[in-house]
Design a protein around this motif. Structure first.
Motif, PDB file in Angstrom:
ATOM      1  N   TYR A  52       0.834  -1.212   0.000  1.00  0.00           N
ATOM      2  CA  TYR A  52       0.000   0.000   0.000  1.00  0.00           C
ATOM      3  C   TYR A  52       0.870   1.264   0.000  1.00  0.00           C
ATOM      4  N   VAL A  53       1.894   1.292   0.836  1.00  0.00           N
ATOM      5  CA  VAL A  53       2.761   2.474   0.910  1.00  0.00           C
ATOM      6  C   VAL A  53       3.590   2.607  -0.363  1.00  0.00           C
ATOM      7  N   ASP A  54       4.110   1.500  -0.901  1.00  0.00           N
ATOM      8  CA  ASP A  54       4.832   1.566  -2.184  1.00  0.00           C
ATOM      9  C   ASP A  54       3.939   2.169  -3.261  1.00  0.00           C
ATOM     10  N   ASP A  55       2.697   1.711  -3.322  1.00  0.00           N
ATOM     11  CA  ASP A  55       1.754   2.234  -4.313  1.00  0.00           C
ATOM     12  C   ASP A  55       1.478   3.722  -4.054  1.00  0.00           C
ATOM     13  N   SER A  56       1.354   4.102  -2.793  1.00  0.00           N
ATOM     14  CA  SER A  56       1.128   5.512  -2.448  1.00  0.00           C
ATOM     15  C   SER A  56       2.305   6.386  -2.861  1.00  0.00           C
ATOM     16  N   ILE A  57       3.519   5.879  -2.674  1.00  0.00           N
ATOM     17  CA  ILE A  57       4.717   6.609  -3.105  1.00  0.00           C
ATOM     18  C   ILE A  57       4.713   6.744  -4.624  1.00  0.00           C
ATOM     19  N   LEU A  58       4.401   5.658  -5.308  1.00  0.00           N
ATOM     20  CA  LEU A  58       4.382   5.688  -6.770  1.00  0.00           C
ATOM     21  C   LEU A  58       3.351   6.688  -7.283  1.00  0.00           C
ATOM     22  N   THR A  59       2.168   6.713  -6.708  1.00  0.00           N
ATOM     23  CA  THR A  59       1.148   7.653  -7.168  1.00  0.00           C
ATOM     24  C   THR A  59       1.537   9.093  -6.842  1.00  0.00           C
ATOM     25  N   ALA A  60       2.161   9.304  -5.664  1.00  0.00           N
ATOM     26  CA  ALA A  60       2.599  10.661  -5.304  1.00  0.00           C
ATOM     27  C   ALA A  60       3.719  11.137  -6.225  1.00  0.00           C
ATOM     28  N   ALA A  61       4.640  10.246  -6.557  1.00  0.00           N
ATOM     29  CA  ALA A  61       5.789  10.614  -7.389  1.00  0.00           C
ATOM     30  C   ALA A  61       5.405  10.799  -8.857  1.00  0.00           C
ATOM     31  N   SER A  62       4.581   9.894  -9.359  1.00  0.00           N
ATOM     32  CA  SER A  62       4.312   9.866 -10.798  1.00  0.00           C
ATOM     33  C   SER A  62       3.039  10.595 -11.213  1.00  0.00           C
ATOM     34  N   GLN A  64       0.293   9.086 -11.443  1.00  0.00           N
ATOM     35  CA  GLN A  64      -0.589   8.086 -12.044  1.00  0.00           C
ATOM     36  C   GLN A  64      -1.554   7.526 -10.999  1.00  0.00           C
ATOM     37  N   GLU A  65      -2.579   6.853 -11.473  1.00  0.00           N
ATOM     38  CA  GLU A  65      -3.596   6.264 -10.601  1.00  0.00           C
ATOM     39  C   GLU A  65      -3.043   5.038  -9.870  1.00  0.00           C
ATOM     40  N   SER A  66      -3.620   4.764  -8.717  1.00  0.00           N
ATOM     41  CA  SER A  66      -3.255   3.584  -7.947  1.00  0.00           C
ATOM     42  C   SER A  66      -3.601   2.321  -8.723  1.00  0.00           C
ATOM     43  N   SER A  67      -2.778   1.306  -8.564  1.00  0.00           N
ATOM     44  CA  SER A  67      -3.053   0.009  -9.185  1.00  0.00           C
ATOM     45  C   SER A  67      -3.812  -0.915  -8.233  1.00  0.00           C
ATOM     46  N   LEU A  68      -4.069  -0.456  -7.019  1.00  0.00           N
ATOM     47  CA  LEU A  68      -4.706  -1.295  -6.006  1.00  0.00           C
ATOM     48  C   LEU A  68      -6.212  -1.063  -5.942  1.00  0.00           C
ATOM     49  N   SER A  69      -6.926  -2.092  -5.551  1.00  0.00           N
ATOM     50  CA  SER A  69      -8.375  -1.982  -5.399  1.00  0.00           C
ATOM     51  C   SER A  69      -8.705  -1.129  -4.169  1.00  0.00           C
ATOM     52  N   ASP A 105       7.471  -1.892 -10.045  1.00  0.00           N
ATOM     53  CA  ASP A 105       6.950  -0.697 -10.732  1.00  0.00           C
ATOM     54  C   ASP A 105       7.541   0.574 -10.144  1.00  0.00           C
ATOM     55  N   LEU A 106       7.665   0.612  -8.819  1.00  0.00           N
ATOM     56  CA  LEU A 106       8.207   1.796  -8.146  1.00  0.00           C
ATOM     57  C   LEU A 106       9.667   2.024  -8.541  1.00  0.00           C
ATOM     58  N   ILE A 107      10.456   0.985  -8.484  1.00  0.00           N
ATOM     59  CA  ILE A 107      11.879   1.129  -8.850  1.00  0.00           C
ATOM     60  C   ILE A 107      12.018   1.488 -10.327  1.00  0.00           C
ATOM     61  N   SER A 108      11.230   0.873 -11.172  1.00  0.00           N
ATOM     62  CA  SER A 108      11.277   1.215 -12.599  1.00  0.00           C
ATOM     63  C   SER A 108      10.931   2.683 -12.821  1.00  0.00           C
ATOM     64  N   TRP A 109       9.932   3.171 -12.107  1.00  0.00           N
ATOM     65  CA  TRP A 109       9.566   4.579 -12.264  1.00  0.00           C
ATOM     66  C   TRP A 109      10.730   5.476 -11.847  1.00  0.00           C
ATOM     67  N   PHE A 110      11.338   5.202 -10.686  1.00  0.00           N
ATOM     68  CA  PHE A 110      12.470   6.018 -10.243  1.00  0.00           C
ATOM     69  C   PHE A 110      13.606   5.980 -11.261  1.00  0.00           C
TER      70      PHE A 110
END
Length: 165
Positions: A52-62, A64-69, A105-110
């Motif tokens: 959840y936190v990884d996804d939150s970081i990814l959405t804050a950084a990028s 983009q929309e969350s991938s989680l339900s 996904d998070l590391i790829s985005w960074f």
């Protein structure tokens, strides 16, 4: 961006994940909901919360929309509490797949982000300790390491040998 700061931030995400996986390695499906103390975090909640936190970081950084339900927020988001009913959660195997895919996904985005994007301020105030987007990587690594420490308590309460001595 090819700097020591960037490389350190990404390596920290990779290192914290290796540590978490090492502590999870022999906690099987039957022990994934073991709570070492009343209301304590179990491995399933810890893993889901890290996702959840990884996804939150990814959405804050990028942006983009969350991938989680939406149910992910209720089960693992801020203010959620571990539940003891197995049918509320996915299997251990599915959770491990989520850990891998969202962190990947998070590391790829960074790794693909421009220096300008990495040095931009974090919007929304959700991560007040991070002065810029790159700082979110350090936050994610520290957050995961803190929860990895909780896994050592779970391991000890189950009678497992320490992984690091």
């Amino acid at each position: 961006m090819s700097s020591l700061l960037f490389e350190t931030a990404v390596s920290s995400l990779e290192f914290s994940r290796r540590m978490t996986l090492m502590f999870l390695d022999d906690i099987g499906e039957k022990d994934f909901l073991h709570q070492p103390v009343p209301k304590g975090n179990h491995a399933m909640w810890i893993c889901g919360h890290i996702v959840y936190v990884d996804d939150s970081i990814l959405t804050a950084a990028s942006g983009q929309e969350s991938s989680l339900s939406d149910s992910w927020q209720n089960l693992f988001g801020l203010g959620s509490e571990p539940q003891s009913e197995p049918d509320m959660y996915c299997s251990r195997e599915e959770m491990m797949e989520n850990l891998a895919s969202v962190r990947g996904d998070l590391i790829s985005w960074f790794k693909g982000a421009s220096e300008e994007k990495l040095l931009a301020p974090v919007e929304g105030g959700r991560f007040p300790l991070s002065t810029n987007v790159l700082g979110l990587a350090s936050f994610g690594a520290c957050h995961e390491a803190m929860h990895a420490g909780q896994l050592t308590v779970i391991r000890k309460s189950l009678g497992f040998s320490p992984k690091i001595t």
